[in-house]
Structure formats: C-alpha cells, structure tokens
Design an enzyme around this catalytic site. Structure first.
Site, PDB file in Angstrom:
ATOM      1  CB  SER A  68      -0.970  -3.323  12.423  1.00 36.48           C
ATOM      2  OG  SER A  68      -0.138  -3.393  11.310  1.00 36.48           O
TER       3      SER A  68
HETATM    4  N1  SAH Z   1       2.224   0.134   8.549  1.00 36.51           N
HETATM    5  C1  SAH Z   1       0.957   0.256   7.867  1.00 36.51           C
HETATM    6  C2  SAH Z   1       0.263  -1.061   7.592  1.00 36.51           C
HETATM    7  C3  SAH Z   1       1.013  -1.882   6.638  1.00 36.51           C
HETATM    8  S1  SAH Z   1       0.089  -2.941   5.570  1.00 36.51           S
HETATM    9  C4  SAH Z   1      -0.005   1.171   8.621  1.00 36.51           C
HETATM   10  O1  SAH Z   1       0.318   1.607   9.732  1.00 36.51           O
HETATM   11  O2  SAH Z   1      -1.081   1.447   8.066  1.00 36.51           O
HETATM   12  C5  SAH Z   1       1.515  -3.462   4.655  1.00 36.51           C
HETATM   13  C6  SAH Z   1       1.991  -2.475   3.632  1.00 36.51           C
HETATM   14  O3  SAH Z   1       3.222  -2.958   3.113  1.00 36.51           O
HETATM   15  C7  SAH Z   1       1.048  -2.341   2.441  1.00 36.51           C
HETATM   16  O4  SAH Z   1       0.714  -1.008   2.262  1.00 36.51           O
HETATM   17  C8  SAH Z   1       1.855  -2.893   1.286  1.00 36.51           C
HETATM   18  O5  SAH Z   1       1.586  -2.253   0.062  1.00 36.51           O
HETATM   19  C9  SAH Z   1       3.272  -2.623   1.746  1.00 36.51           C
HETATM   20  N2  SAH Z   1       4.315  -3.445   1.117  1.00 36.51           N
HETATM   21  C10 SAH Z   1       4.277  -4.758   0.802  1.00 36.51           C
HETATM   22  N3  SAH Z   1       5.443  -5.134   0.247  1.00 36.51           N
HETATM   23  C11 SAH Z   1       6.243  -4.028   0.213  1.00 36.51           C
HETATM   24  C12 SAH Z   1       7.564  -3.770  -0.237  1.00 36.51           C
HETATM   25  N4  SAH Z   1       8.326  -4.718  -0.786  1.00 36.51           N
HETATM   26  N5  SAH Z   1       8.061  -2.529  -0.101  1.00 36.51           N
HETATM   27  C13 SAH Z   1       7.311  -1.531   0.446  1.00 36.51           C
HETATM   28  N6  SAH Z   1       6.056  -1.708   0.894  1.00 36.51           N
HETATM   29  C14 SAH Z   1       5.522  -2.942   0.791  1.00 36.51           C
END
Ligand code: SAH
Length: 219
Positions: A68
């Site tokens: 993000s």
């Molecule tokens: N917080 C992260 C960025 C998140 S990107 C950082 O600081 O880098 C969103 C993430 O959510 C992705 O890695 C994706 O694989 C994960 N995601 C999506 N759906 C999900 C779910 N149901 N449970 C766990 N993770 C999930």
C-alpha cells in the site's frame, strides 16, 4: 566514518523524508510517523523497485499483489488507535510491511495471508528485522483467527464486497476495525467500525481507496 554510516543504511535519509512527506500530508500521530521512519520499506519491495521504495506510492509485490501507499498505511494505522498493550489482527500480510509498522506500536500482531509464498517471504523479513511480536498464519482471513480472538484492533488490507461478519464477531468490545469495502477497483471506501461495550457497532467512512480484492480460499 561518514561514508561507512551511509553504507550501513543507505535509505535512512529517504525514510526521514518520507515521514516528513506524510506529516505534510496531514498525518499528526507522532508514534505512527516514528514507526514508518523505522521500517525499511526497501526490504519489502522487489529489487527493481527499490529506488522507489520511499516514494509515497503503492508498488507491486509478487503474485499480482501490491504494497500500500505509505499515506494509506499511516492513516489506517492511526485509525486503529493503537497502544502498547493492544493485540492486533491484520488480514492480508502481503509483503509484511504493514505488519512491521504495526509491530512497533502494539503488543502483538497476528497476520493472516492466503498466498503461502508471500507469507514465507514476509516471515523471512520479520526474522531479519527481529520482529518477534508478529505471529503469522497461512489461511483465509475472511474467517479471521478465532483461536486468538478477541482483538482490540483489526485491519484488513484487501477490499471486501462487505465487511466480513467473522471479523466483527472477533472484535473486542471497545475495539476498532478498519477495512476497505467495495466490489471493484474503483469506488472502494475505507471504513472504520467501532464496537461498543454493549456489542452494537457504528461505522464511519474515512476516504476513498484502491486495494486488491479480498478473496476466499488459500493458495
Ligand atoms: N498489507 C500488505 C499489502 C496487502 S496486499 C503489505 O503491507 O504489503 C493484499 C493481500 O491480501 C495480498 O497479499 C492478498 O494475497 C491477501 N489476501 C486477499 N484475500 C485474502 C484472504 N481472504 N485472507 C488472507 N489474505 C488475503
């Protein structure tokens, strides 16, 4: 001497500049700014994006996911109203950057990621940075982490069509949940939900955002 110091942390100045940019953009929480200044974002982005690691922009990480924008990380972290004793659940570990920022501001971070390879890479970074108060799980964050609930703070870093029910249930009375809500890439809103002592909730819109989708199941 000076050259050596610069070599040991070539991005120190960039980090301080990023904190200043965020302060100018309206982030007032000093603790959040300090945590961002401490976290080496260059370690969380792919090699070819390192020179942009301290730009205030979202960047691609592996497997089609994104890290993000720092301003959004700061706003979401601030909205949780953290304190040093809080236990925090993060859904969507991704690179592990947001979890690392949180780890400086609370007692323990529980973070869930559905893509195994991303989680393994994040776990390596947590070890490298000695972030021993981060506990990870490969799983579907839609379901939260019932064994560790309730949580005083919950942050979701992927956009859900609706606020997942399990997460509201796993929020402690008095707790705060921050989650991007919206079906498509456009038209998502960052929502803050507060659970009151009697179990009722109220919600407020913080701003428009753009997150990858929250998906069910694991990879
Ligand atoms: N917080 C992260 C960025 C998140 S990107 C950082 O600081 O880098 C969103 C993430 O959510 C992705 O890695 C994706 O694989 C994960 N995601 C999506 N759906 C999900 C779910 N149901 N449970 C766990 N993770 C999930």
């Amino acid at each position: 001497m000076q050259a050596q110091a610069a070599n040991s942390d070539p991005f120190q100045e960039d980090r301080a500049k990023l904190a200043l940019t965020l302060r100018r953009a309206g982030v007032k929480n000093q603790d959040v700014l300090k945590a961002i200044e401490k976290t080496p974002r260059d370690l969380f982005v792919p090699e070819n994006f390192k020179r942009h690691a301290y730009d205030d922009t979202a960047l691609p990480i592996d497997l089609g996911q994104t890290i993000s924008q720092p301003l959004i990380v700061a706003m979401m972290t601030d909205a949780l109203e953290l304190h040093s004793r809080a236990r925090v659940l993060e859904v969507g570990t991704g690179s592990g950057y947001q979890a690392t920022v949180l780890s400086y501001l609370c007692r323990r971070v529980y973070t869930v990621e559905r893509i195994k390879d991303l989680l393994s890479a994040a776990e390596r970074r947590f070890r490298q940075l000695d972030r021993h108060n981060i506990t990870t799980k490969h799983g579907d964050g839609y379901k939260g982490w019932p064994e560790q609930a309730p949580f005083e703070c919950i942050m979701v870093t992927a956009a859900a069509p609706d606020v997942p029910r399990a997460l509201i249930e796993q929020l402690a009375p008095g707790g705060r949940l921050v989650v991007p809500v919206g079906g498509g890439v456009v038209g998502q809103e960052l929502i803050k939900i507060v659970k009151h002592e009697d179990g009722s909730t109220s919600s407020s819109d913080l701003c428009g955002v753009r997150f990858v989708p929250l998906l069910e199941g694991t990879l």
